[in-house]
Design an enzyme around this catalytic site. Structure first.
Site, short mmCIF file in Angstrom:
data_model
loop_
_atom_site.label_atom_id
_atom_site.label_comp_id
_atom_site.label_asym_id
_atom_site.label_seq_id
_atom_site.Cartn_x
_atom_site.Cartn_y
_atom_site.Cartn_z
N TYR A 1 -16.81 17.07 -15.15
CA TYR A 1 -17.12 15.61 -15.25
C TYR A 1 -17.96 15.34 -14.13
O TYR A 1 -17.97 15.82 -12.79
CB TYR A 1 -15.76 14.63 -14.98
CG TYR A 1 -16.26 13.07 -14.63
CD1 TYR A 1 -17.03 12.48 -15.39
CD2 TYR A 1 -15.52 12.68 -13.50
CE1 TYR A 1 -17.33 11.09 -15.31
CE2 TYR A 1 -15.92 11.38 -13.15
CZ TYR A 1 -16.53 10.75 -13.90
OH TYR A 1 -16.92 9.28 -13.51
N ARG B 1 0.70 -1.10 -0.09
CA ARG B 1 0.09 0.11 0.01
C ARG B 1 0.83 1.04 0.06
O ARG B 1 0.78 2.32 -0.50
CB ARG B 1 -1.08 0.04 1.11
CG ARG B 1 -1.63 1.43 1.36
CD ARG B 1 -2.93 1.24 2.60
NE ARG B 1 -2.51 0.52 3.63
CZ ARG B 1 -1.43 1.06 4.57
NH1 ARG B 1 -1.15 2.13 4.59
NH2 ARG B 1 -1.47 0.12 5.81
N LYS C 1 -8.44 6.39 -18.86
CA LYS C 1 -8.36 6.89 -20.31
C LYS C 1 -7.24 6.81 -21.11
O LYS C 1 -6.74 5.68 -21.50
CB LYS C 1 -9.18 8.24 -20.23
CG LYS C 1 -10.57 8.49 -19.91
CD LYS C 1 -10.94 7.96 -18.36
CE LYS C 1 -12.27 8.14 -18.24
NZ LYS C 1 -12.52 7.94 -16.70
N ASP D 1 -7.32 19.09 -14.53
CA ASP D 1 -7.74 17.79 -14.76
C ASP D 1 -7.33 17.91 -16.36
O ASP D 1 -7.84 18.46 -17.25
CB ASP D 1 -8.97 17.53 -14.67
CG ASP D 1 -9.55 16.26 -15.22
OD1 ASP D 1 -8.81 15.17 -16.17
OD2 ASP D 1 -10.50 15.64 -14.71
#
Length: 381
Positions: free
Chosen positions: A98, A46, A195, A170
């Site tokens: 978004y 982690r 993406k 973004d």
């Protein structure tokens, strides 16, 4: 180092134990220590994983940044950013964004006392009236999702620096191949790695890139403490995808230009939103800060009827009706009921996101096949 070379080599070294040219998938949760605390930088996956480290270094290099951090999704990355803030802090966000970002701002963090202002950023100077002593973050997408609005990053950065406010951008639609917000003065860059960076519709991931050491330290603390980290298999897939990012983006841009022009000249199409058009709002800003205009397009039909949009979407073949974007295959979507359904209709309509708007993610197929696909679907209305 030029971008194509950087995409293949930056942040990646041969495996020191075997010489493997591809970064190994370190599929492990923990690491053996010679004595307590003697762990050579790796103790638990982690916190750190060699495969993830290589990817973080690669993405940072692509954005000309110093520090990269990967998360289990793009929203996981945005979650980490807002966790930098405290109750009473305020955020100024673009009002065309978004739907998932709007949802996490308004439905998750607003109830903890963080205030969000959603405003148009087509003229950056107009946002100064929203800045006060509580403002901590300016949040922008450019091009925006799904209206393809262009925001002047350099102008926003000047305002943010003037008021000592963090500017986050973004950069998912543009990718670092077309645009580098850090070079234009932004403090942090976010990607939905799902993406274009991954590029093959087989990974869900997010990433942040920053230059400031303290900001990187704070984000890394949140990344480790809150645990929204990706696994090594996904990191390996993104490392592989990045190696062809420049080649894919060239074709996305070529096809995007072809399809945008085709739609604009179609008698059944009304409005086409694509920043490469000279009359697109802030096109001159896009020319200044982007090297090309991408493969994302939105459009409406004559009459602006939702039933026509549904007919088109249900009759496309190569444009698959699906959530997401940025893969090698072309996708189509209905933002009002899919990606932006969490935004109230009255808010959507303010930015032009009507119930009939169709969003296209133009892939890397043959452009003639894509044009024919659209022609067949449009003939049904």
């Amino acid at each position: 180092m030029k971008f194509g070379t950087k995409a293949i080599h930056a942040g990646v070294e041969p495996d020191p134990s075997t010489g493997a040219i591809m970064t190994p998938i370190y599929q492990t949760s923990t690491y053996v220590q010679k004595s307590p605390g003697n762990h050579k930088g790796f103790e638990y996956s982690r916190t750190h994983n060699p495969t993830r480290n290589a990817l973080q270094n690669s993405i940072a290099a692509l954005e000309n940044g110093k520090h990269g951090l990967c998360f289990s999704s793009g929203l996981g990355a945005i979650d980490a950013i807002i966790k930098l803030l405290s109750p009473g802090d305020e955020v100024i966000s673009t009002n065309d964004l978004y739907g998932g970002t709007y949802r996490i701002f308004t439905k998750v963090f607003a109830k903890y006392g963080i205030k969000f202002h959603f405003v148009s950023m087509d003229k950056p100077e107009t946002i100064e009236k929203y800045i006060n002593e509580n403002t901590r973050l300016i949040w922008a997408e450019t091009p925006t999702n799904p209206m393809m609005n262009i925001i002047d990053i350099q102008a926003l950065a000047a305002i943010a620096q003037k008021h000592d406010v963090i500017l986050g951008v973004d950069n998912t639609f543009a990718t670092p191949y077309l645009q580098n917000p850090l070079d234009l003065g932004a403090d942090l860059v976010m990607h939905s790695v799902t993406k274009y960076l991954a590029g093959h519709s087989d990974v869900v991931m997010g990433a942040l890139v920053v230059n400031n050491d303290k900001l990187a330290e704070d984000l890394a603390f949140i990344q480790n403490s809150c645990g929204a980290t990706p696994g090594p298999q996904d990191c390996f897939l993104v490392l592989r995808g990045i190696k062809t990012l420049h080649l894919r983006m060239e074709r996305h841009c070529q096809n995007g230009k072809t399809i945008a022009g085709y739609l604009r000249n179609h008698p059944k199409v009304d409005k086409v939103y694509w920043p490469g058009f000279e009359d697109h709002p802030n096109h001159e800003v896009a020319v200044k800060q982007m090297s090309d205009f991408g493969g994302m397009i939105s459009f409406t039909t004559v009459g602006d009827k939702q039933e026509d949009a549904m007919t088109i979407l249900e009759n496309l073949h190569y444009f698959a009706l699906a959530e997401s974007l940025g893969g090698v295959e072309s996708l189509c979507g209905h933002p009002a009921s899919m990606t932006h359904a969490s935004i109230p209709r009255e808010e959507r309509l303010k930015v032009g996101l009507t119930d009939s708007l169709i969003r296209l993610s133009v892939g890397v197929e043959d452009a003639e096949d894509l044009k024919n696909d659209l022609a067949e679907a449009l003939s049904k209305i």
